[in-house]
Design an enzyme around this catalytic site. Structure first.
Site, PDB file in Angstrom:
ATOM      1  N   HIS A  57       1.000  -1.166  -0.059  1.00  0.00           N
ATOM      2  CA  HIS A  57       0.102   0.053  -0.124  1.00  0.00           C
ATOM      3  C   HIS A  57       0.696   1.264  -0.182  1.00  0.00           C
ATOM      4  O   HIS A  57       0.225   2.418  -0.091  1.00  0.00           O
ATOM      5  CB  HIS A  57      -0.973   0.064   1.129  1.00  0.00           C
ATOM      6  CG  HIS A  57      -0.230   0.128   2.554  1.00  0.00           C
ATOM      7  ND1 HIS A  57       0.355  -0.608   3.055  1.00  0.00           N
ATOM      8  CD2 HIS A  57      -0.137   1.311   3.487  1.00  0.00           C
ATOM      9  CE1 HIS A  57       0.819  -0.090   4.481  1.00  0.00           C
ATOM     10  NE2 HIS A  57       0.375   1.096   4.620  1.00  0.00           N
TER      11      HIS A  57
HETATM   12  C1  UD1 Z   1      -2.757   4.660   6.800  1.00  0.00           C
HETATM   13  C2  UD1 Z   1      -1.485   5.114   7.416  1.00  0.00           C
HETATM   14  C3  UD1 Z   1      -0.406   3.961   7.330  1.00  0.00           C
HETATM   15  C4  UD1 Z   1      -0.780   2.734   7.416  1.00  0.00           C
HETATM   16  C5  UD1 Z   1      -1.942   2.288   6.595  1.00  0.00           C
HETATM   17  C6  UD1 Z   1      -2.717   0.989   6.904  1.00  0.00           C
HETATM   18  C7  UD1 Z   1      -1.068   7.441   7.487  1.00  0.00           C
HETATM   19  C8  UD1 Z   1      -0.148   8.555   7.113  1.00  0.00           C
HETATM   20  N1  UD1 Z   1      -1.002   6.074   7.069  1.00  0.00           N
HETATM   21  O1  UD1 Z   1      -2.475   4.526   5.222  1.00  0.00           O
HETATM   22  O2  UD1 Z   1       0.720   4.240   8.048  1.00  0.00           O
HETATM   23  O3  UD1 Z   1       0.101   1.639   7.222  1.00  0.00           O
HETATM   24  O4  UD1 Z   1      -2.988   3.140   6.948  1.00  0.00           O
HETATM   25  O5  UD1 Z   1      -3.771   0.731   6.105  1.00  0.00           O
HETATM   26  O6  UD1 Z   1      -1.770   7.681   8.588  1.00  0.00           O
HETATM   27  N2  UD1 Z   1      -9.691   4.663   2.249  1.00  0.00           N
HETATM   28  C9  UD1 Z   1     -10.856   3.771   2.088  1.00  0.00           C
HETATM   29  N3  UD1 Z   1     -11.315   3.487   3.317  1.00  0.00           N
HETATM   30  C10 UD1 Z   1     -10.966   3.801   4.418  1.00  0.00           C
HETATM   31  C11 UD1 Z   1      -9.655   4.462   4.568  1.00  0.00           C
HETATM   32  C12 UD1 Z   1      -9.255   4.855   3.492  1.00  0.00           C
HETATM   33  O7  UD1 Z   1     -11.162   3.619   0.782  1.00  0.00           O
HETATM   34  O8  UD1 Z   1     -11.723   3.340   5.302  1.00  0.00           O
HETATM   35  C13 UD1 Z   1      -8.982   5.081   1.082  1.00  0.00           C
HETATM   36  C14 UD1 Z   1      -9.157   6.545   0.506  1.00  0.00           C
HETATM   37  O9  UD1 Z   1      -9.151   6.558  -0.785  1.00  0.00           O
HETATM   38  C15 UD1 Z   1      -7.910   7.136   1.181  1.00  0.00           C
HETATM   39  C16 UD1 Z   1      -6.970   6.211   0.995  1.00  0.00           C
HETATM   40  O10 UD1 Z   1      -7.496   4.842   1.174  1.00  0.00           O
HETATM   41  O11 UD1 Z   1      -7.975   8.255   0.488  1.00  0.00           O
HETATM   42  C17 UD1 Z   1      -5.731   6.277   1.962  1.00  0.00           C
HETATM   43  O12 UD1 Z   1      -5.980   6.409   3.257  1.00  0.00           O
HETATM   44  P1  UD1 Z   1      -5.275   7.158   4.296  1.00  0.00           P
HETATM   45  O13 UD1 Z   1      -6.141   6.984   5.661  1.00  0.00           O
HETATM   46  O14 UD1 Z   1      -4.905   8.473   4.006  1.00  0.00           O
HETATM   47  O15 UD1 Z   1      -3.971   6.436   4.504  1.00  0.00           O
HETATM   48  P2  UD1 Z   1      -3.425   4.683   4.120  1.00  0.00           P
HETATM   49  O16 UD1 Z   1      -2.829   4.488   2.863  1.00  0.00           O
HETATM   50  O17 UD1 Z   1      -4.662   3.880   4.598  1.00  0.00           O
END
Ligand code: UD1
Length: 364
Positions: free
Chosen positions: A209
């Site tokens: 990821h």
């Molecule tokens: C976050 C953490 C990362 C961790 C990862 C585990 C930060 C900076 N990063 O990254 O350290 O390893 O979680 O998963 O805090 N999204 C969904 N559903 C959700 C949440 C997110 O579809 O419930 C999608 C959205 O499009 C979002 C993208 O995932 O923009 C990224 O989500 P985000 O919370 O920004 O960071 P992660 O990549 O999940």
């Protein structure tokens, strides 16, 4: 003692669960400690959030700030504003944050600005890679936190170098391993396991990821093709994080690959425990594979968890796709290090943390 516990994103939930269970246990013994659980809502999908609450027996949060996704600045700022309101309405003696996600940093800042003590579980680990948002979160959180519950001696050393006094550093071990050990007897076979006729030790698990591996579709394609070519007759199970989904859709994969949605905790650990090896860019999975003694190839330039390499089953293969082949070949040659288990990764970290919290409070 009033503690506010913060959880925001998937890897936080396994770290906070055993602390909550320990607080509840000692409450029954008459200790005067209460907690409020705040979910920031950084992760909100059933598969990234709710399923973990259910399986790990985490109580419903007292409040969900519902911040959702956004740019880093938007997400961080939203959490800060909403958490500040929560703290003003329900002021605790201490805020306890875990890990290194945006919620960890944002809540630490809001608390400190209100002169509330902050304790950081998993403080002091460093990748020294300023391109990782998590490293910025770690540095900011640790620069203002008051107490540190650490997973290694090295984390204590890092914090000492950054000017923190020994009195604030508590090397207690790893709460994620508390959760792992507590759940090993409850694992759940994913439904697709039999559908795809998976056999124990005859398949790999892949999780990706990080932007460096997944944001460029060509890079992701080359990575997966290299794996496909080197992986002999092993199947490759790939639970896909939402971030990886978009680019993966453009890549045509052979039927060696089994693509799934993100799995629940009990299913994921079942899958890893029975796998031949894991290819990942996650932080926590490096720790879980070390404890389960499953070979792990980490597709990153660095790790904030170096003990998984020096003591455990992990190796770092970097992020240059064209350099992966020898690592994968070594893996499939079957000659992998056995590895040992780092100190205090013994399933008993949360009692150490909660005991220390009570001592801190008593001495204030
Ligand atoms: C976050 C953490 C990362 C961790 C990862 C585990 C930060 C900076 N990063 O990254 O350290 O390893 O979680 O998963 O805090 N999204 C969904 N559903 C959700 C949440 C997110 O579809 O419930 C999608 C959205 O499009 C979002 C993208 O995932 O923009 C990224 O989500 P985000 O919370 O920004 O960071 P992660 O990549 O999940």
């Amino acid at each position: 003692m009033k503690v506010t516990l913060v959880a925001g994103a998937r890897p936080n939930f396994m770290k906070i669960a055993p602390i909550i269970h320990e607080i509840k246990r000692i409450q029954k013994l008459g200790k005067k400690i209460t907690f409020r659980l705040v979910h920031t809502g950084q992760h909100y999908d059933e598969k990234l959030s709710h399923s973990f609450f259910k399986q790990l027996n985490i109580p419903e949060p007292d409040v969900n700030l519902g911040v959702g996704s956004g740019s880093h600045a938007e997400q961080t700022a939203n959490i800060m504003v909403k958490f500040e309101k929560e703290l003003m309405a329900n002021r605790p003696d201490i805020v306890l944050v875990v890990g290194d996600v945006n919620s960890t940093m944002a809540c630490s800042i809001s608390a400190k600005k209100l002169n509330i003590d902050v304790a950081h579980v998993e403080g002091g680990i460093r990748s020294r890679d300023m391109e990782m948002p998590e490293e910025i979160n770690r540095l900011v959180t640790d620069s203002i936190a008051d107490y540190f519950f650490t997973t290694s001696e090295l984390a204590n050393k890092n914090l000492r170098k950054e000017g923190h006094s020994d009195k604030k550093l508590f090397f207690v071990g790893n709460t994620m391993i508390d959760t792992l050990k507590a759940n090993l007897s409850k694992l759940k076979k994913p439904v697709f396991f039999d559908e795809y006729k998976l056999k124990p030790k005859k398949y790999l698990v892949v999780t990706l990821h990080r932007p460096s591996n997944v944001d460029d579709a060509d890079n992701l394609k080359m990575l997966l093709k290299t794996l496909e070519e080197t992986s002999k007759d092993y199947k490759i199970v790939f639970p896909v994080h939402p971030r990886t989904q978009k680019n993966l859709k453009q890549i045509k994969l052979s039927d060696k690959f089994i693509i799934t949605d993100p799995l629940s905790y009990l299913e994921f650990i079942y899958l890893v425990k029975n796998s031949f090896a894991v290819i990942t860019d996650s932080g926590g999975i490096q720790e879980e594979t070390t404890v389960m003694k499953i070979p792990c190839v980490t597709l990153r330039k660095n790790t904030e968890r170096p003990e998984t390499v020096t003591e455990g089953t992990n190796i770092l293969a970097g992020i240059d796709t064209y350099k992966f082949k020898p690592y994968f070949q070594k893996l499939f040659s079957g000659k992998w290090k056995k590895g040992g288990i780092p100190k205090f990764w013994d399933g008993k970290t949360s009692p150490r943390i909660v005991k220390q919290l009570l001592t801190i409070y008593k001495n204030k």
